[in-house]
Enzyme design. Sequence first.
Site, PDB file in Angstrom:
ATOM      1  N   GLY A   7      -9.634 -72.943  67.331  1.00 23.99           N
ATOM      2  CA  GLY A   7      -9.573 -74.338  66.922  1.00 23.99           C
ATOM      3  C   GLY A   7      -8.517 -74.529  65.851  1.00 23.99           C
ATOM      4  O   GLY A   7      -7.571 -73.752  65.750  1.00 23.99           O
ATOM      5  N   CYS A   8      -8.682 -75.548  65.047  1.00 17.69           N
ATOM      6  CA  CYS A   8      -7.737 -75.832  63.963  1.00 17.69           C
ATOM      7  C   CYS A   8      -7.586 -74.607  63.073  1.00 17.69           C
ATOM      8  O   CYS A   8      -8.572 -74.067  62.573  1.00 17.69           O
ATOM      9  CB  CYS A   8      -8.229 -77.019  63.144  1.00 17.69           C
ATOM     10  SG  CYS A   8      -7.240 -77.347  61.674  1.00 17.69           S
TER      11      CYS A   8
END
Length: 154
Positions: A7-8
Amino acid sequence: MAYFAAGCFWGVEAAFRQVQGVRETVVGYQGGVTINPNYQDVCTGQTQHAEVVKVVFDPNVVSYEDLLNVFWQSHDPTTLNRQGPDIGTQYRSAIFYRDEEQKAIAEASKQSQGRRGFFRRPIVTEISPALDFYPAEEYHQQYLEKRGLATCHI
């Protein structure tokens, strides 16, 4: 070294920076087709890169298996191209291995996680060779730490 996409990269980097034996982290882009992409390029989804954290670690203090455990605990590996509100191929779950030993350990770890039954859906984490890694822009490096934050919104 080890490379993880979960993810981020801001929150993923923060999780790994807390691990004893991790010497350095660098956020960047990996697994795509564009040479030397920037953040705006990657956000289009056209580069096919993932947001990745490069983890430099001391294997005498922390094992690759231990790092994999941090990886599994830091995101939902059952959502394809998504983590929380972040959607796109750049947010996919991936392990980029450096050699056959890392590949075998990563695959065994993924199978073990699947058998444990902790996740209600099948794990969709990609396990691919670590090819070119492109460091992200300086303002992304240790982003949360620079702002006095412990975690992201996820």
